[in-house]
Design a protein around this motif. Structure first.
Motif, PDB file in Angstrom:
ATOM      1  N   GLY A  49       0.799  -1.214   0.000  1.00 21.93           N
ATOM      2  CA  GLY A  49       0.000   0.000   0.000  1.00 21.93           C
ATOM      3  C   GLY A  49       0.827   1.257   0.000  1.00 21.93           C
ATOM      4  O   GLY A  49       0.323   2.334  -0.343  1.00 21.93           O
ATOM      5  N   SER A  50       2.122   1.174   0.375  1.00 24.00           N
ATOM      6  CA  SER A  50       2.972   2.366   0.380  1.00 24.00           C
ATOM      7  C   SER A  50       3.461   2.721  -1.014  1.00 24.00           C
ATOM      8  O   SER A  50       3.997   3.805  -1.233  1.00 24.00           O
ATOM      9  CB  SER A  50       4.171   2.153   1.311  1.00 24.00           C
ATOM     10  N   SER A  51       3.299   1.812  -1.969  1.00 24.05           N
ATOM     11  CA  SER A  51       3.706   2.108  -3.347  1.00 24.05           C
ATOM     12  C   SER A  51       2.717   1.452  -4.313  1.00 24.05           C
ATOM     13  O   SER A  51       3.086   0.557  -5.061  1.00 24.05           O
ATOM     14  CB  SER A  51       5.121   1.592  -3.607  1.00 24.05           C
ATOM     15  N   PRO A  52       1.460   1.875  -4.278  1.00 22.28           N
ATOM     16  CA  PRO A  52       0.464   1.244  -5.152  1.00 22.28           C
ATOM     17  C   PRO A  52       0.646   1.665  -6.601  1.00 22.28           C
ATOM     18  O   PRO A  52       0.652   2.849  -6.912  1.00 22.28           O
ATOM     19  CB  PRO A  52      -0.864   1.757  -4.591  1.00 22.28           C
ATOM     20  N   TYR A  53       0.807   0.711  -7.477  1.00 23.89           N
ATOM     21  CA  TYR A  53       0.925   1.025  -8.891  1.00 23.89           C
ATOM     22  C   TYR A  53       0.579  -0.201  -9.720  1.00 23.89           C
ATOM     23  O   TYR A  53       0.529  -1.326  -9.225  1.00 23.89           O
ATOM     24  CB  TYR A  53       2.334   1.500  -9.254  1.00 23.89           C
ATOM     25  N   ARG A  88      -3.864  -5.210   0.704  1.00 24.90           N
ATOM     26  CA  ARG A  88      -2.758  -6.166   0.610  1.00 24.90           C
ATOM     27  C   ARG A  88      -2.970  -7.264  -0.434  1.00 24.90           C
ATOM     28  O   ARG A  88      -2.402  -8.348  -0.343  1.00 24.90           O
ATOM     29  CB  ARG A  88      -2.448  -6.779   1.980  1.00 24.90           C
ATOM     30  N   PHE A  89      -3.792  -6.975  -1.448  1.00 25.84           N
ATOM     31  CA  PHE A  89      -4.004  -7.908  -2.554  1.00 25.84           C
ATOM     32  C   PHE A  89      -3.214  -7.443  -3.785  1.00 25.84           C
ATOM     33  O   PHE A  89      -3.213  -6.258  -4.122  1.00 25.84           O
ATOM     34  CB  PHE A  89      -5.486  -8.002  -2.922  1.00 25.84           C
ATOM     35  N   LEU A 113      -4.077 -14.372  -7.889  1.00 22.81           N
ATOM     36  CA  LEU A 113      -4.351 -13.316  -6.925  1.00 22.81           C
ATOM     37  C   LEU A 113      -3.565 -13.625  -5.658  1.00 22.81           C
ATOM     38  O   LEU A 113      -3.734 -14.697  -5.066  1.00 22.81           O
ATOM     39  CB  LEU A 113      -5.853 -13.242  -6.628  1.00 22.81           C
ATOM     40  N   MET A 114      -2.713 -12.689  -5.231  1.00 26.65           N
ATOM     41  CA  MET A 114      -1.850 -12.879  -4.066  1.00 26.65           C
ATOM     42  C   MET A 114      -2.304 -11.973  -2.929  1.00 26.65           C
ATOM     43  O   MET A 114      -2.743 -10.843  -3.168  1.00 26.65           O
ATOM     44  CB  MET A 114      -0.394 -12.570  -4.421  1.00 26.65           C
ATOM     45  N   HIS A 115      -2.180 -12.463  -1.696  1.00 27.28           N
ATOM     46  CA  HIS A 115      -2.553 -11.676  -0.528  1.00 27.28           C
ATOM     47  C   HIS A 115      -1.505 -11.852   0.563  1.00 27.28           C
ATOM     48  O   HIS A 115      -1.126 -12.975   0.904  1.00 27.28           O
ATOM     49  CB  HIS A 115      -3.916 -12.112   0.008  1.00 27.28           C
ATOM     50  N   ASP A 116      -1.020 -10.731   1.101  1.00 23.94           N
ATOM     51  CA  ASP A 116      -0.061 -10.762   2.211  1.00 23.94           C
ATOM     52  C   ASP A 116      -0.807 -10.948   3.524  1.00 23.94           C
ATOM     53  O   ASP A 116      -1.719 -10.177   3.847  1.00 23.94           O
ATOM     54  CB  ASP A 116       0.755  -9.468   2.259  1.00 23.94           C
ATOM     55  N   PHE A 117      -0.405 -11.945   4.300  1.00 26.44           N
ATOM     56  CA  PHE A 117      -0.975 -12.179   5.622  1.00 26.44           C
ATOM     57  C   PHE A 117      -0.069 -11.653   6.731  1.00 26.44           C
ATOM     58  O   PHE A 117      -0.537 -11.361   7.827  1.00 26.44           O
ATOM     59  CB  PHE A 117      -1.232 -13.672   5.831  1.00 26.44           C
ATOM     60  N   GLY A 120       3.124  -6.298   4.474  1.00 26.12           N
ATOM     61  CA  GLY A 120       2.398  -5.874   3.292  1.00 26.12           C
ATOM     62  C   GLY A 120       1.807  -4.487   3.352  1.00 26.12           C
ATOM     63  O   GLY A 120       1.249  -4.014   2.368  1.00 26.12           O
ATOM     64  N   LYS A 121       1.930  -3.814   4.504  1.00 26.51           N
ATOM     65  CA  LYS A 121       1.405  -2.454   4.612  1.00 26.51           C
ATOM     66  C   LYS A 121       2.470  -1.399   4.350  1.00 26.51           C
ATOM     67  O   LYS A 121       2.138  -0.259   4.013  1.00 26.51           O
ATOM     68  CB  LYS A 121       0.804  -2.247   5.997  1.00 26.51           C
TER      69      LYS A 121
END
Length: 278
Positions: A49-53, A88-89, A113-117, A120-121
């Motif tokens: 989320g700190s570098s959404p692109y 985080r997806f 589809l990947m998700h950080d548990f 990831g923030k």
């Protein structure tokens, strides 16, 4: 063809080395907003989320005594899209087309589809996630797969690793295929990184004599990633020898693999250009 490829790779390596020698200052905080969203060639990392692109990644490879991407016996091309969906997806999808030496062509597609548990923030620090995806390979066999992703970004280095489990819907394939990979980069100067990548493919070949892709295969080779200052483009290159750790007693299938070869050792060289859409 090989002579021209070697010349292109040599010129690219020399230009990157010259850039590294001329730029001696290292930004201690790092500028990962403009860094390659997909810096490694064989390991997929999640976005944050700190570098959404969103980015487009075009890659091509050349392989000798090999089969299927990215070890196609000839030249193949791939176009991928990767983007951060929020919460985080991360979405990663690609389509590839191979041009064989005999003049034929074939294609494959996959998406996940990947998700950080864990993490990831923020860009810095560890991230551990899980993915779910599907694919259609070069012979129209469908598969589902899941990937465990792990990565760690710091100011001057980064790591990414994957453990992928795949189930193909074809009775001639293995029950479960196991592929693992990792990559490590260290900042040499500014946005010029160098390191190593490794791949272990179809590792079930260590305990299955009739492994459907020909046996367990390994690759370890140098890896380079470079982002010109202020540019949306990024460049990566990696390659090395493909070594059979085990050999099965069946003809290799045409599953989507980075290293699948014609039951003999070979090599592959892979290069990528990424474009940051954000």
């Amino acid at each position: 063809m090989k002579r021209e490829l070697y010349l292109i790779l040599l010129l690219l390596t020399l230009s990157l080395a010259g850039k590294a020698q001329n730029d001696h200052s290292i930004n201690p905080t790092g500028n990962f907003i403009t860094a390659a969203p997909q810096p490694f060639l064989f390991s997929v990392n999640t976005l944050t989320g700190s570098s959404p692109y969103w980015s487009l990644n075009y890659s091509g490879s050349y392989g000798e005594r090999t089969l299927t991407p990215f070890g196609y016996d000839g030249v193949d091309q791939q176009l991928a899209v990767k983007g951060y969906l929020g919460n985080r997806f991360t979405l990663y999808a690609n389509a590839a087309i191979g041009f064989a030496r005999d003049g034929g062509t074939t294609s494959s597609q996959q998406a996940e589809l990947m998700h950080d548990f864990i993490g990831g923030k923020q860009q810095f620090g560890p991230r551990i996630g899980l993915s779910l995806g599907g694919s259609r390979d070069w012979t129209n066999v469908k598969s589902i797969f899941s990937r465990v992703t792990a990565s760690f970004d710091a100011a001057s280095w980064r790591f990414a690793g994957n453990l992928r489990f795949e189930k193909a819907f074809d009775k001639s394939r293995d029950g479960i295929d196991l592929v693992t990979s990792f990559g490590f980069h260290h900042r040499i100067a500014d946005n010029f990184f160098g390191g190593v990548e490794a791949v272990g493919e179809d590792l079930e070949g260590f305990w299955e004599a009739d492994e459907a892709e020909g046996g367990a295969k390994l690759l370890v080779g140098p890896s380079i990633n470079y982002i010109p200052s202020g540019s949306r483009f990024g460049f990566s290159i990696c390659g090395g020898p493909i070594i059979y750790a085990t050999r099965s007693n069946v003809v290799p299938s045409e599953a989507i693999r980075d290293l699948s070869t014609l039951s003999q050792n070979g090599y592959t060289i892979r290069a990528q250009v990424s474009f940051n859409l954000h």
